[in-house]
Design an enzyme around this catalytic site. Structure first.
Site, short mmCIF file in Angstrom:
data_model
loop_
_atom_site.label_atom_id
_atom_site.label_comp_id
_atom_site.label_asym_id
_atom_site.label_seq_id
_atom_site.Cartn_x
_atom_site.Cartn_y
_atom_site.Cartn_z
N ASP A 191 -13.98 8.15 7.12
CA ASP A 191 -14.19 7.89 8.55
C ASP A 191 -15.09 8.92 9.26
O ASP A 191 -15.86 8.55 10.14
CB ASP A 191 -12.85 7.82 9.30
N ASP A 231 -7.97 -4.07 -0.49
CA ASP A 231 -8.76 -3.06 -1.17
C ASP A 231 -10.04 -2.91 -0.36
O ASP A 231 -10.60 -3.90 0.12
CB ASP A 231 -9.06 -3.46 -2.61
N THR A 232 -10.44 -1.66 -0.19
CA THR A 232 -11.59 -1.37 0.66
C THR A 232 -12.61 -0.57 -0.12
O THR A 232 -12.24 0.29 -0.92
CB THR A 232 -11.13 -0.57 1.89
N THR A 257 0.84 -1.20 0.00
CA THR A 257 0.00 0.00 0.00
C THR A 257 0.87 1.24 0.00
O THR A 257 1.98 1.23 0.52
CB THR A 257 -0.94 0.03 1.22
N ASN A 258 0.33 2.31 -0.58
CA ASN A 258 1.00 3.62 -0.50
C ASN A 258 0.30 4.49 0.53
O ASN A 258 0.60 5.67 0.67
CB ASN A 258 0.97 4.31 -1.87
N ASN A 259 -0.67 3.91 1.23
CA ASN A 259 -1.49 4.68 2.17
C ASN A 259 -0.92 4.53 3.59
O ASN A 259 -0.99 3.47 4.20
CB ASN A 259 -2.93 4.14 2.07
N LYS A 291 -3.21 3.32 6.43
CA LYS A 291 -3.47 1.88 6.45
C LYS A 291 -2.30 1.14 7.08
O LYS A 291 -2.50 0.21 7.87
CB LYS A 291 -3.62 1.35 5.02
N HIS A 333 -13.76 -3.01 9.43
CA HIS A 333 -13.57 -3.87 8.26
C HIS A 333 -12.11 -4.35 8.17
O HIS A 333 -11.83 -5.52 8.05
CB HIS A 333 -13.97 -3.07 7.02
#
Ligand code: ITT
Length: 189
Positions: A152, A69-70, A8-10, A13, A177
């Protein structure tokens, strides 16, 4: 400790996942692999995108890895934004614009039920596995809270009166989740 790359690049997360399983596994950030480009996500399902991202990393590094993936699925919008959650309002990851569009599309709508769903794809020594987690809730009528990221500040999980953005990270992770999906991932590892 077992090392595994999180594709991930987030940064949010990465932080969340480390907080959940960081004492059990060394979560290696994508940046440490030298891969800096945005990984393609062209599938029309969360599972497909998670697999696509994990395969992209595995093919280039040969390292054990996982990707998530969300999507936020809103009942009154037929499940939208769903797999398109990151690019709901614009082509980029403009979270504020995404939230504003969601509020506009739900103006006057009384059934505000929604769910967050996360799919995780794991590749270990070439073997692929999938798991998922979800949390049900409702979409608030205005943004509340400063914590978290993405949607959020608009999501109130079932059984609560506050949004994810008003909760401590620990409380969000305990029911989210991603928290649920990551616990299943930890069982598979
Ligand atoms: P990757 O680098 O992992 O692809 P991303 O930010 O593109 O990161 P996703 O495609 O998984 O993340 O997420 C789709 C959208 O859903 C994106 O706009 C996120 O901000 C939002 N989102 C994901 N997880 C969330 C969470 O826990 N709370 C609120 N919004 C979330």
């Amino acid at each position: 400790m077992k090392k595994i790359v999180f594709a991930t690049n987030n940064a949010h997360k990465l932080e969340e996942v480390r907080a959940i399983v960081g004492d059990r596994f060394e979560i290696v950030p994508l940046a440490a692999t030298g891969i800096t480009e945005e990984i393609p996500e062209t599938s029309d399902t969360l599972e497909g995108n998670a697999l696509q991202k994990a395969r992209y990393i595995y093919e280039r590094t040969g390292l054990d890895c996982f990707a998530d993936d969300t999507g936020l699925e809103v009942a009154a919008l037929g499940g939208a934004p769903g797999v398109h959650s990151a690019r709901y309002a614009t082509d980029g990851h403009d979270h504020a614009a995404n939230r504003a569009l969601l509020l506009r599309n739900l103006e006057g709508v009384t059934d505000r039920s929604a769910r967050f769903r996360t799919a995780i794809a794991l590749i270990q020594e070439g073997a692929e596995r999938l798991c998922e987690g979800e949390v049900r809730g409702t979409i608030a009528t205005e943004e509340r809270g400063e914590g978290g990221f993405g949607y959020d500040s608009l999501f109130i999980p079932e059984g609560h009166t506050t949004t994810f953005a008003e909760m401590s990270p620990e409380l969000k992770n305990s029911m989210s989740h991603r928290g649920r999906a990551v616990e299943k991932l930890a069982e598979m590892l």
